[in-house]
Scaffold this active site. Sequence first.
Site, PDB file in Angstrom:
ATOM      1  N   TYR A 136       0.864  -1.184   0.000  1.00  0.00           N
ATOM      2  CA  TYR A 136       0.000   0.000   0.000  1.00  0.00           C
ATOM      3  C   TYR A 136       0.897   1.229   0.000  1.00  0.00           C
ATOM      4  CZ  TYR A 136      -3.878   3.030   1.665  1.00  0.00           C
ATOM      5  OH  TYR A 136      -4.827   4.012   1.803  1.00  0.00           O
ATOM      6  N   LYS A 164      -1.278  -1.399  -4.195  1.00  0.00           N
ATOM      7  CA  LYS A 164      -2.354  -0.411  -4.178  1.00  0.00           C
ATOM      8  C   LYS A 164      -1.675   0.948  -4.301  1.00  0.00           C
ATOM      9  CE  LYS A 164      -5.929   1.740  -1.331  1.00  0.00           C
ATOM     10  NZ  LYS A 164      -6.567   1.836  -0.009  1.00  0.00           N
TER      11      LYS A 164
END
Length: 289
Positions: A136, A164
């Site tokens: 992330y 992500k």
Amino acid sequence: MNQIQGVITAMATVFAEDGTVDLPQTRALAARLVEQGSHGLVLAGTTGESPTLEDDEKLRLLTEVRAEVGGGTTLILGTGSNDTRHSVELTKAAAEAGADAGLVVTPYYNRPSERGIRAHFEAVAAGAPDLPLVIYNIPARVVVNIPVALLAELAEIPNVVAVKQANDDDLAPVPGLDLFAGNDVGFLPTLKLGGRGGILVASHVVGPEMRKIWDLWRDGREDEAAELDSRLQPVYEAMGLAGNPTSVKACLEMAGVCSARMRLPMVEATEDEKSRIRQLLGQAGVNLG
């Protein structure tokens, strides 16, 4: 294990009046999101208010939501922190509890070097070698950005499978990793880059429409996908108007889905913010009722 792709909603956590996690309402929200088109859910991510959730609450969310939505829905648990030992233990526990993947944020606050970032992800991956991990990257919240070149190096870690990407300036394919939009506005651009989908917030409010963008794109109806994405731009703006998850929780409460209650230091939207959110949604033809 379920595939990680498509519309994955970074799900809000519902809190009761006494501040505890409202598990029945959280389960109901999960079921609603899946019914409205989400292929999967991220639990205990940023939108799920992970900084104020205890580890046992995160794991309970996973088991309760799994019981609600069944085995066919991809469930990803936020397991990252700025403490590698903590991340390793929580990621191990997520694997044992049946998560399809772990979402591991860049270590925040202590600002590690690139060598430190690599060592962090190597340790977390080694702790749960059979669990796919999604990096992330969100420099707006953690200060540190993982550049594309370093992401490509992290792809050499066997069970690191995706990123992500919440840095729209660095939105680009990463060799060895599946690419996911980390912001609503980046969903369609990510699909155009060959990405596997998005980890999204607006799908709480316009779930069927976000799913339709995915379906249209997969069917090769690119112009129709672009037209729908253009219409939803005010919704994407609304999700950030009062910050995340303040805006989306305000929407859920205005729609009668669940309470907007949050744990401090997060606070609910003001009446002025809610009015502006309604105006933006109205521009996209969305009426919360």
